[in-house]
Design an enzyme around this catalytic site. Structure first.
Site, PDB file in Angstrom:
ATOM      1  N   LYS A 105      30.993  46.951  49.056  1.00 42.27           N
ATOM      2  CA  LYS A 105      31.381  45.622  48.558  1.00 42.27           C
ATOM      3  C   LYS A 105      30.634  44.509  49.280  1.00 42.27           C
ATOM      4  O   LYS A 105      30.722  43.346  48.885  1.00 42.27           O
ATOM      5  CB  LYS A 105      32.889  45.427  48.727  1.00 42.27           C
ATOM      6  CG  LYS A 105      33.729  46.515  48.084  1.00 42.27           C
ATOM      7  CD  LYS A 105      34.520  46.008  46.909  1.00 42.27           C
ATOM      8  CE  LYS A 105      35.291  47.151  46.262  1.00 42.27           C
ATOM      9  NZ  LYS A 105      36.023  46.752  45.072  1.00 42.27           N
TER      10      LYS A 105
ATOM     11  N   PHE B 210      40.634  44.697  50.555  1.00 42.01           N
ATOM     12  CA  PHE B 210      41.690  45.654  50.846  1.00 42.01           C
ATOM     13  C   PHE B 210      41.318  47.016  50.275  1.00 42.01           C
ATOM     14  O   PHE B 210      40.661  47.099  49.236  1.00 42.01           O
ATOM     15  CB  PHE B 210      43.033  45.193  50.258  1.00 42.01           C
ATOM     16  CG  PHE B 210      43.868  44.446  51.257  1.00 42.01           C
ATOM     17  CD1 PHE B 210      43.447  43.230  51.753  1.00 42.01           C
ATOM     18  CD2 PHE B 210      45.068  44.975  51.725  1.00 42.01           C
ATOM     19  CE1 PHE B 210      44.199  42.545  52.685  1.00 42.01           C
ATOM     20  CE2 PHE B 210      45.827  44.298  52.660  1.00 42.01           C
ATOM     21  CZ  PHE B 210      45.401  43.083  53.144  1.00 42.01           C
TER      22      PHE B 210
ATOM     23  N   ASP C 290      40.713  48.949  37.318  1.00 44.33           N
ATOM     24  CA  ASP C 290      39.272  49.211  37.235  1.00 44.33           C
ATOM     25  C   ASP C 290      38.788  49.188  35.791  1.00 44.33           C
ATOM     26  O   ASP C 290      37.651  48.835  35.522  1.00 44.33           O
ATOM     27  CB  ASP C 290      38.958  50.576  37.870  1.00 44.33           C
ATOM     28  CG  ASP C 290      39.127  50.515  39.391  1.00 44.33           C
ATOM     29  OD1 ASP C 290      38.703  49.493  39.970  1.00 44.33           O
ATOM     30  OD2 ASP C 290      39.694  51.453  39.978  1.00 44.33           O
TER      31      ASP C 290
ATOM     32  N   ASN D  47      49.682  48.837  37.336  1.00 50.24           N
ATOM     33  CA  ASN D  47      49.879  49.742  38.471  1.00 50.24           C
ATOM     34  C   ASN D  47      51.071  49.272  39.289  1.00 50.24           C
ATOM     35  O   ASN D  47      51.705  48.272  38.961  1.00 50.24           O
ATOM     36  CB  ASN D  47      48.597  49.835  39.319  1.00 50.24           C
ATOM     37  CG  ASN D  47      48.204  48.470  39.847  1.00 50.24           C
ATOM     38  OD1 ASN D  47      48.922  47.867  40.628  1.00 50.24           O
ATOM     39  ND2 ASN D  47      47.064  47.954  39.389  1.00 50.24           N
TER      40      ASN D  47
HETATM   41  N1  CTP Z   1      38.752  44.539  43.758  1.00 48.65           N
HETATM   42  C1  CTP Z   1      38.393  43.434  43.009  1.00 48.65           C
HETATM   43  N2  CTP Z   1      38.059  43.582  41.682  1.00 48.65           N
HETATM   44  C2  CTP Z   1      38.092  44.799  41.099  1.00 48.65           C
HETATM   45  C3  CTP Z   1      38.473  45.918  41.849  1.00 48.65           C
HETATM   46  C4  CTP Z   1      38.805  45.754  43.178  1.00 48.65           C
HETATM   47  O1  CTP Z   1      38.372  42.323  43.542  1.00 48.65           O
HETATM   48  N3  CTP Z   1      37.762  44.904  39.828  1.00 48.65           N
HETATM   49  C5  CTP Z   1      39.059  44.378  45.185  1.00 48.65           C
HETATM   50  C6  CTP Z   1      40.496  44.655  45.541  1.00 48.65           C
HETATM   51  O2  CTP Z   1      41.273  43.481  45.483  1.00 48.65           O
HETATM   52  C7  CTP Z   1      40.355  45.187  46.962  1.00 48.65           C
HETATM   53  C8  CTP Z   1      39.038  45.895  46.968  1.00 48.65           C
HETATM   54  O3  CTP Z   1      38.314  45.325  45.880  1.00 48.65           O
HETATM   55  O4  CTP Z   1      40.244  44.133  47.886  1.00 48.65           O
HETATM   56  C9  CTP Z   1      39.135  47.399  46.845  1.00 48.65           C
HETATM   57  O5  CTP Z   1      39.468  47.775  45.597  1.00 48.65           O
HETATM   58  P1  CTP Z   1      39.481  49.297  45.067  1.00 48.65           P
HETATM   59  O6  CTP Z   1      39.938  49.241  43.670  1.00 48.65           O
HETATM   60  O7  CTP Z   1      40.244  50.103  46.060  1.00 48.65           O
HETATM   61  O8  CTP Z   1      37.971  49.671  45.209  1.00 48.65           O
HETATM   62  P2  CTP Z   1      37.121  50.529  44.304  1.00 48.65           P
HETATM   63  O9  CTP Z   1      35.771  49.962  44.471  1.00 48.65           O
HETATM   64  O10 CTP Z   1      37.693  50.558  42.938  1.00 48.65           O
HETATM   65  O11 CTP Z   1      37.188  51.944  45.002  1.00 48.65           O
HETATM   66  P3  CTP Z   1      38.003  53.273  44.582  1.00 48.65           P
HETATM   67  O12 CTP Z   1      37.564  53.585  43.217  1.00 48.65           O
HETATM   68  O13 CTP Z   1      37.656  54.218  45.648  1.00 48.65           O
HETATM   69  O14 CTP Z   1      39.460  52.938  44.651  1.00 48.65           O
END
Ligand code: CTP
Length: 407
Positions: A351, A333, A285, A216
């Site tokens: 979270k 974040f 993700d 990304n």
């Molecule tokens: N994060 C993490 N590990 C992952 C995904 C996210 O540690 N596998 C952490 C990111 O570093 C950030 C926070 O979680 O601090 C938010 O991540 P985000 O990807 O925005 O959250 P999601 O739960 O995936 O929500 P959305 O699908 O709405 O984006």
């Protein structure tokens, strides 16, 4: 705060003792002035063998101080006046001989006399050693450095690498930009002294085959700025970084990873030993369920079909850390493209973390500035548009205040 105001209002007394690294001090004067400082240069007799006062006067825009008998000072006390005006005294380069003089409290030339006469409580002494590696490793120098620290001086470096003598090892003076950054850090309040902070930054890269992958647009800049601000605030910082082209902030321990699973493996065993965990990484993700061993090829026929592959979900690193029994203070974040407050608040609950920092992802990726929205159980606070380092320092203040509340 831009680069040009990081040292605004600061008056630096820059002392040069004898050493080939004097040429770096010319560049240092330029960088300090560019960062907003005023600089008074003071040179030992030995320093004059390496660089002329003419150069240093032209760069600092001030006559260079060289002799304790200089009658230009109205009270004839250059050694007193110079440090009464200064916010800090930096000796760069500091030769082995000059360090020995400092340790012994000698005062037979203007530079050593000034260091001794300095009001230690309000004008700290910073020393950047510069010498051959054998001189640096010598027990006498090591003994002197330990004593210098015990006497309250801050020792910057030395660096390691190629030396003017052709040898390779410890003893090089830090580069001018590194010394400037050390000075900027020196003036930051030590809000996280004695604390440890673990931080993730950048994107992850999830391989599809040996040459392709899913990633990304995260640049890692915000995370690196927070790592720098935490180190400036006195924390011991470990930065787990995805694939980014950014220099490691000074004093920060860096662990490089590529994939979300590698990031998870780097973070989880370390997390409980830290006081604070900040998750800025844009972790993918999903990852391809299988990595193809060899590059996926087109078969060349007009009827060839595009390959398809299955995705599998990556573990949530932040949620896993927040679920630990002895978890650090966790900061998440949220990079959103709309409804920032709503999504940030949802994330806070989902979270299980005490603080979420929201930003509008697409507007900030790769840029040097940002705006943040801090969301916790009590409410929210906006940190208006600013450069990422200033925002990072503000966030560190917020985190340190919350750690105080917890005590
Ligand atoms: N994060 C993490 N590990 C992952 C995904 C996210 O540690 N596998 C952490 C990111 O570093 C950030 C926070 O979680 O601090 C938010 O991540 P985000 O990807 O925005 O959250 P999601 O739960 O995936 O929500 P959305 O699908 O709405 O984006």
């Amino acid at each position: 705060m831009s680069e040009s105001t990081q040292l605004a209002g600061k008056h630096v007394l820059l002392g040069l003792s004898g050493g080939i690294a004097c040429y770096k001090s010319a560049e240092l004067v330029r960088l300090l002035i560019k960062a907003g400082a005023t600089v008074q240069v003071m040179m030992s007799e030995a320093a004059e063998a390496f660089i002329t006062p003419v150069t240093m006067q032209a760069l600092s825009n001030q006559p260079v101080l060289m002799s304790q008998w200089d009658a230009r000072e109205p009270n004839n006390m250059a050694h007193i006046n110079a440090t009464r005006r200064a916010d800090v005294m930096l000796v760069a380069p500091a030769s082995a001989d000059f360090i020995a003089k400092l340790v012994q409290g000698r005062a037979n030339d203007l530079l050593s006399l000034t260091a001794l006469a300095r009001p230690a409580q309000r004008c700290a002494l910073l020393v950047a050693p510069a010498m051959n590696r054998e001189m640096w490793a010598h027990p006498a120098t090591q003994r002197n450095i330990a004593q210098l620290r015990a006497d309250g001086a801050v020792v910057l470096g030395p660096g390691s690498g190629d030396q003017a003598c052709g040898e390779i090892g410890d003893g090089r003076m830090l580069e001018a930009a590194e010394l400037r950054d050390e000075l900027i850090a020196f003036f930051q309040p030590k809000l996280l002294a004695g604390k440890t902070l673990l931080i993730t930054a950048g994107p992850t890269f999830e391989p599809i085959d040996p040459v392709r992958g899913l990633t990304n647009r995260s640049s890692g800049k915000m995370g690196f700025a927070i790592a720098r601000a935490a180190a400036e605030a006195g924390a011991e910082v470990t930065l787990v970084a995805g694939p980014v082209h950014l220099a490691t902030p000074r004093g920060v321990r860096r662990v490089d990873v590529q994939t979300a699973l590698q990031m998870y493996d780097a973070v989880l065993p370390r997390a409980a030993a830290h006081d604070v965990f900040v998750a800025t990484a844009a972790v993918a993700d999903w990852r391809p369920a299988q990595m193809t061993e060899h590059k996926i090829k087109k078969d060349g026929s007009s009827a060839s079909t595009a390959p398809s592959f299955e995705l599998t979900e990556n573990p949530d690193i932040l949620a896993a850390v927040a679920a630990l029994a002895d978890k650090p203070f966790c900061v998440g974040f949220a990079a959103e493209s709309r409804d920032l407050l709503k999504h940030a608040r949802e994330k806070l609950l989902r979270k299980g973390v005490p603080l979420i920092v929201g930003n509008l992802g697409p507007a900030t990726f790769g840029r040097d500035d940002n705006a943040l929205l801090l969301v916790d159980a009590q409410g929210q606070r906006e940190l208006p548009h600013n450069d990422k380092l200033s925002l990072a320092r503000e966030l560190i203040r917020e985190i340190s205040a919350r750690l105080q509340e917890k005590l």
